[in-house]
Write a protein that holds these residues in place. Structure first.
Motif, short mmCIF file in Angstrom:
data_model
loop_
_atom_site.label_atom_id
_atom_site.label_comp_id
_atom_site.label_asym_id
_atom_site.label_seq_id
_atom_site.Cartn_x
_atom_site.Cartn_y
_atom_site.Cartn_z
N VAL A 1 0.37 4.29 0.44
CA VAL A 1 0.18 5.26 1.52
C VAL A 1 0.82 4.77 2.81
O VAL A 1 1.67 5.44 3.39
N ALA A 2 0.44 3.57 3.25
CA ALA A 2 0.91 3.08 4.54
C ALA A 2 2.39 2.70 4.51
O ALA A 2 3.10 2.87 5.50
N ASP A 3 2.85 2.16 3.39
CA ASP A 3 4.21 1.62 3.36
C ASP A 3 5.27 2.60 2.88
O ASP A 3 6.44 2.42 3.15
N LYS B 1 -6.31 7.56 1.43
CA LYS B 1 -6.22 6.64 2.57
C LYS B 1 -5.43 5.40 2.18
O LYS B 1 -4.68 4.85 2.98
N ARG B 2 -5.63 4.94 0.95
CA ARG B 2 -4.93 3.75 0.47
C ARG B 2 -4.68 3.88 -1.02
O ARG B 2 -5.46 4.49 -1.74
N ALA C 1 1.93 10.34 -2.33
CA ALA C 1 0.97 9.34 -2.78
C ALA C 1 0.25 9.79 -4.05
O ALA C 1 0.17 9.05 -5.04
N ASP D 1 0.86 -1.18 0.00
CA ASP D 1 0.00 0.00 0.00
C ASP D 1 0.90 1.23 0.00
O ASP D 1 1.64 1.47 0.95
N PRO E 1 -3.32 0.92 -3.69
CA PRO E 1 -2.74 -0.40 -3.87
C PRO E 1 -1.71 -0.44 -5.00
O PRO E 1 -1.91 0.19 -6.05
N PRO F 1 -7.47 4.37 -5.96
CA PRO F 1 -7.13 4.92 -4.64
C PRO F 1 -8.38 5.08 -3.79
O PRO F 1 -9.46 5.30 -4.31
#
Ligand code: HEM
Lengths: 432, 64
Positions: free
Chosen positions: A163-165, A422-423, A279, A161, A425, A410
């Motif tokens: 965003v998170a990673d 938020k995300r 992002a 992800d 992939p 997204p």
């Protein structure tokens, strides 16, 4: 890639200007094409458009606001801080209740001379020269984050992800590092800054009542920062916290409350914005593969490419100003107390200023965007740092993860204030 | 000869000028703007004009 959505506005002559409502929260979940079609319409036909205020639990709705969408008007307002002030709130449409402004009463919502006093003290730590010293640590942090993301994806099914990673940890680690926030407190900082900037997106706050969530997040940060500041007075280090507790201008020092508020501002302003630029920037590159290839092959494009990404993404959608007197601006009359939302995201696509505004052009030059704010005393304090972070991140990404591929739609933050994701992939194809 | 003028009341120490024209502008350790060449030479002029134009606080002027 199969998920291409046109980033330019959808051509919709039937768009009814009377039906536009920028206070409708659902509008902010719409894809960029819809958002920009609305901005284009307003800019062309109603550059000062009046909207009723959105309702927020626990707050009384105020009188409404003017939405400013032309770059020239926006910059004129930004340049006259005595007439268009920030002190009644710059980051919320509602006037900030007293208990909240205790915690968020930082310089972004202050006017001179209080603003100038604090800004001068902290500006010392954000000069281009000072930042030269943190470049190495920026490169190190970015490399670490990318290596971890790569390892995680390769240990699993190759997916990650963005965003998170990638996008979230980079600015968080950089700012926490600069300030000397210990490892064990960093999750708290991430969660609190998410809450404060979520604008009440329910997915991001456990709390049913966004106002309570805001207050609690603010208190948690203030507590952490108070602790840190006290420690640095005892045991000075070479971090920003130490510089802040010691720095003085003309014999004046910041109070502890001011330091805590400033920390909150830095964490909040420095994290979400840069994360969004990374992002959304990666998303824009995947939608424009030929530009991505050109930039990847040519490091001398870093400077213009970073500016264009900030223009294109406009991580901060708007800031607010409030009129201190009756007056007229570019043929538009206003009254004392009128609120203005300066829509950077709209001004950055103004065809009066930018040729082919809805086209991403990584070599655009000149690029007088207002992504970091218009002319005026509140111009983004972290602009140098953000530019550096973005240049390093994209360049290292091209080197360490050239095989990164966006694989799905997204998940957009439903916020009018931050153009966040938020995300997002993605996967590493393994093909370099 | 052109001369750089700084309005000290407006300057917020953003450092934008320094990043555009580092030979001419520098924020010192106290965050106060130092002008190394009040009368910039022909080689500096483009960068100085750029800095004047870009100053977020509109604190710079170039008297030509
Ligand atoms: C791409 C990333 C960023 C964007 C798009 C951005 C954008 C902005 C904008 C639009 C403003 C308001 C300008 C105005 O009201 O006229 C602002 C102010 C500010 N930004 Fe940023 N910012 C970014 C990164 C950062 C970073 C990394 C930091 C700090 C580490 C930071 C710290 C601040 C502060 C402290 C202010 C308030 C300045 C004042 O009131 O004097 N920003 N930023």
């Amino acid at each position: 890639m199969s998920v291409n959505t046109p980033a330019g506005p959808v051509d919709s002559p039937e768009l009814d200007i009377e039906a536009i409502d920028l206070s409708d929260r659902d509008f902010w979940a719409e894809p960029p094409a819809v958002r920009h079609a609305v901005f284009d319409k307003l800019r062309a036909e109603r550059p000062f458009a009046w909207f009723a205020e959105p309702t927020m639990e626990g707050m009384e709705a105020g009188p409404g606001y003017w939405a400013v969408t032309r770059l020239a008007d926006l910059d004129a307002i930004s340049s006259e801080p005595a007439i268009f002030c920030s002190g009644q709130g710059a980051v919320s449409i509602q006037d900030i209740p007293a208990d909240l402004s205790e915690f968020y009463g930082s310089m972004i919502s202050m006017d001179d001379p209080r603003h100038a006093r604090i800004r001068r003290i902290v500006a010392k730590t954000f000069t281009p020269r000072m930042l030269e010293q943190v470049v190495d640590s920026v490169v190190g942090i970015v490399d670490d984050v990318l290596a971890e993301a790569r390892a995680k994806a390769e240990a699993g099914d190759g997916t990650l992800d963005v965003v998170a990673d990638i996008a979230a940890p980079i600015p968080l680690r950089i700012i926490c590092d600069m300030m000397g926030v210990p490892e064990e407190d960093r999750l708290l900082v991430l969660n609190a800054s998410n809450t404060i900037l979520s604008g009440g997106d329910p997915e991001l706050t456990d709390e049913a009542d966004p106002l309570t969530a805001l207050l609690e997040a603010g208190m948690a940060m203030a507590e952490l920062m108070g602790r840190l500041a006290a420690e640095r007075i005892e045991n000075p280090t070479d971090d920003l916290t130490t510089a802040l507790v010691n720095s003085e201008v003309e014999g004046e020092k910041l109070t502890h409350q001011e330091i805590a508020s400033f920390f909150i501002l830095l964490l909040v302003a420095g994290n979400e914005t840069t994360r969004t630029a990374i992002a959304q920037g990666l998303l824009a590159l995947s939608e424009n593969p030929e530009q991505r290839a050109r930039w990847m092959a040519d490091p001398s494009m870093d400077k213009t490419a970073v500016e264009e990404i900030v223009r294109w993404v406009s991580p901060v959608t708007w800031m607010r100003r409030t009129a201190t007197q009756d007056g007229e601006l570019n043929g538009h009359s206003f009254k004392e107390g009128d609120k203005f939302l300066l829509f950077y995201a709209a001004a950055n696509r103004d065809a009066e200023v930018f040729e082919n505004p809805h086209q991403l052009d990584l070599s655009r030059n000149p690029n007088p965007h207002v992504g970091f704010g218009g002319h005026g005393p509140h111009f983004c304090l972290g602009a140098h740092l953000a530019r550096r972070e973005l240049a390093v991140t994209f360049r290292r990404l091209f080197e360490i993860c050239p095989d990164l591929e966006i694989t799905g739609e997204p998940a957009r933050l439903r916020s009018s204030f931050v153009n966040g994701l938020k995300r997002l992939p993605a996967r590493l194809t393994g093909q370099r | 000869m052109s001369r750089v003028q700084v309005d000290r009341d407006r300057c917020v120490g953003s450092g934008v000028c320094e990043s555009l024209a580092p030979e001419v502008f520098e924020l010192d350790d106290d965050g106060v703007l130092q002008v190394h060449r009040e009368e910039p030479g022909p080689d500096d002029l483009d960068a100085v004009r750029d800095a004047v134009q870009s100053c977020p606080a509109r604190a710079l002027a170039l008297a030509e």
